[in-house]
Design a protein around this motif. Structure first.
Motif, PDB file in Angstrom:
ATOM      1  N   ALA A   1       0.834  -1.192   0.000  1.00 29.62           N
ATOM      2  CA  ALA A   1       0.000   0.000   0.000  1.00 29.62           C
ATOM      3  C   ALA A   1       0.871   1.245   0.000  1.00 29.62           C
ATOM      4  N   ALA A   2       0.501   2.214  -0.830  1.00 27.41           N
ATOM      5  CA  ALA A   2       1.173   3.513  -0.816  1.00 27.41           C
ATOM      6  C   ALA A   2       0.796   4.240   0.460  1.00 27.41           C
ATOM      7  N   ARG A   3       1.744   5.005   0.970  1.00 33.23           N
ATOM      8  CA  ARG A   3       1.484   5.683   2.247  1.00 33.23           C
ATOM      9  C   ARG A   3       2.263   6.979   2.301  1.00 33.23           C
ATOM     10  N   GLY A   4       1.602   8.106   2.084  1.00 33.73           N
ATOM     11  CA  GLY A   4       2.269   9.398   2.194  1.00 33.73           C
ATOM     12  C   GLY A   4       3.512   9.471   1.332  1.00 33.73           C
ATOM     13  N   GLY A   5       4.665   9.692   1.968  1.00 29.05           N
ATOM     14  CA  GLY A   5       5.921   9.788   1.238  1.00 29.05           C
ATOM     15  C   GLY A   5       6.597   8.457   1.044  1.00 29.05           C
ATOM     16  N   GLY A   6       5.907   7.355   1.266  1.00 26.61           N
ATOM     17  CA  GLY A   6       6.519   6.039   1.102  1.00 26.61           C
ATOM     18  C   GLY A   6       5.475   4.982   0.830  1.00 26.61           C
ATOM     19  N   TRP A   7       5.764   3.774   1.229  1.00 24.64           N
ATOM     20  CA  TRP A   7       4.791   2.703   1.057  1.00 24.64           C
ATOM     21  C   TRP A   7       5.033   1.642   2.115  1.00 24.64           C
ATOM     22  N   VAL A   8       4.071   0.728   2.219  1.00 19.49           N
ATOM     23  CA  VAL A   8       4.084  -0.310   3.243  1.00 19.49           C
ATOM     24  C   VAL A   8       3.966  -1.667   2.575  1.00 19.49           C
ATOM     25  N   ARG A   9       4.848  -2.591   2.938  1.00 22.85           N
ATOM     26  CA  ARG A   9       4.744  -3.977   2.485  1.00 22.85           C
ATOM     27  C   ARG A   9       4.110  -4.784   3.612  1.00 22.85           C
TER      28      ARG A   9
ATOM     29  N   ARG B   1       6.021  -3.641   6.889  1.00 18.89           N
ATOM     30  CA  ARG B   1       7.345  -3.015   6.775  1.00 18.89           C
ATOM     31  C   ARG B   1       7.187  -1.671   6.077  1.00 18.89           C
ATOM     32  N   LEU B   2       7.718  -0.630   6.695  1.00 16.76           N
ATOM     33  CA  LEU B   2       7.550   0.723   6.183  1.00 16.76           C
ATOM     34  C   LEU B   2       8.781   1.136   5.387  1.00 16.76           C
ATOM     35  N   PHE B   3       8.523   1.652   4.198  1.00 21.05           N
ATOM     36  CA  PHE B   3       9.594   2.129   3.327  1.00 21.05           C
ATOM     37  C   PHE B   3       9.395   3.611   3.073  1.00 21.05           C
ATOM     38  N   ASP B   4      10.488   4.330   3.076  1.00 17.09           N
ATOM     39  CA  ASP B   4      10.475   5.777   2.882  1.00 17.09           C
ATOM     40  C   ASP B   4      11.056   6.099   1.527  1.00 17.09           C
ATOM     41  N   ARG B   5      10.259   6.739   0.665  1.00 16.19           N
ATOM     42  CA  ARG B   5      10.758   7.068  -0.677  1.00 16.19           C
ATOM     43  C   ARG B   5      11.887   8.089  -0.635  1.00 16.19           C
TER      44      ARG B   5
END
Length: 368
Positions: free
Chosen positions: A169-177, A192-196
């Motif tokens: 899922a896309a989330r603000g300035g990043g996305w979540v696996r 798991r949170l990823f920051d673009r």
């Protein structure tokens, strides 16, 4: 935009509120006029009195209330908020999940876990700076609703709870696996949170000393060969790999063609042709890697080398004029080379193709 409707005995908010406004104040209940004031009992248990002159003044006064407080900025605030949500008579999974994910991102967490207990209740925790921190618990019924909401966000099958599933899922300035797994107490979830914003072109921001940076720059400047980024899980290998890739693209000023083969694609990168393993028929790693080699790549990025066929393709690409960047789960540089040999690569090919191995760890910082 939401609008406020004032009736003789109640107040309603009509319309969709923004995420920040939905954290605590998406729904108001028990609104009743009391003389020149309106008493609002909110879902988080607070009561707010608003002066009432007319509907327009009421709407203006409510604007600050509806904006609500920001997401939790430290663990104590997060634990208090989770406890408040748990105590509510009305529970909405969507704003609660929004709140959790926003708070996790604000705190800099790498992972958010929902772990069911044998009783059906679920424990919530965050991994901060490599350490798992408990943030609260949810009753079984509410935990199931939270899992369902996360499945909707991630595009997983909400009606299946008997098999492992993956989502994104896309989330603000990043996305979540998102990863879902059935357990004896219910479904466990790891987000798991990823920051673009991570993985920019600045190698100096990674925290390496000057000697390591010099060796890394020299390896990246080589016209061909493989550079391996090694370390245990969640040690920042992918962030370092993408920073190195962006450094190469920036230095080339648009004259370099880069292709990646990833499982899954973790960052969307401008200027890179990204291929995702498992995306459609023929999407296995070896087939995609073979295709990438026929697309005139100057730089080839492979998320992780696993199978013997993939390992040999990656190493041979390093001998045939390609710069190859890839990750290996290994503790030490020598161990990373041994992993390639264990996966079927001839030792001579490993020695000829590998330009450098960078082994890294994440070190906790003392906040003073």
């Amino acid at each position: 935009m939401a609008r406020v409707e004032l009736t003789p005995n109640a107040l309603r908010i009509v319309g969709r509120l923004g995420r920040a406004r939905s954290l605590y104040y998406e729904q108001l209940r028990g609104a009743a006029a009391c003389g020149s004031r309106l008493d609002l009992d909110l879902h988080d248990g607070a009561r707010i009195r608003v002066p009432v002159v007319d509907a327009a003044a009421l709407a203006e006064a409510l604007d600050g209330i509806l904006s609500g407080p920001p997401a939790a900025t430290d663990l104590s605030e997060l634990r208090a908020a989770v406890s408040s949500w748990r105590a509510r008579t009305g529970f909405l999974a969507a704003p609660f999940v929004d709140f959790l994910l926003d708070a996790a991102a604000m705190l800099g967490a790498s992972d958010l876990h929902l772990q069911p207990r044998p009783t059906g209740d679920a424990a919530l925790s965050l991994r901060l700076d490599g350490v798992l921190q408990s943030v609260g618990e949810l009753p079984a019924a509410r935990a199931r609703r939270v899992v369902g909401r996360l499945k909707v966000l991630g595009g997983a099958q909400a009606h299946r709870d008997d098999l492992p599933q993956e989502g994104r899922a896309a989330r603000g300035g990043g996305w979540v696996r998102l990863s879902f797994a059935p357990t004896v107490g219910g479904e466990a979830v790891t987000a798991r949170l990823f920051d673009r914003l991570k993985g920019e072109a600045d190698l100096t921001a990674l925290g390496f000393d000057e000697a390591t940076l010099g060796a890394l720059r020299a390896a990246l400047a080589a016209p061909h060969g493989a550079v391996l980024f090694s370390g245990p899980s969640a040690s920042g290998k992918t962030t370092t790999l993408y920073t190195a890739l962006r450094h190469l693209l920036s230095a080339s000023a648009g004259t370099m063609r880069a292709i990646s083969v990833e499982d899954p694609v973790e960052y969307a990168l401008a200027g890179v042709t990204q291929l995702e393993v498992g995306a459609g028929p023929g999407g296995d790693a070896a087939a995609l890697l073979s295709a990438a080699l026929r697309h005139d790549a100057d730089v080839l990025v492979v998320g992780e080398v696993r199978a013997a066929e993939t390992v040999e393709l990656v190493l041979r690409a390093g001998l045939t004029g390609h710069r190859v960047l890839t990750t290996v789960h290994a503790g030490e540089p020598a161990e990373a080379l041994a992993r390639l040999v264990e996966r079927g690569a001839p030792p001579g090919l490993v020695g000829s193709a590998v330009q450098a191995v960078l082994a890294q760890r994440l070190v906790r910082r003392r906040c003073v």
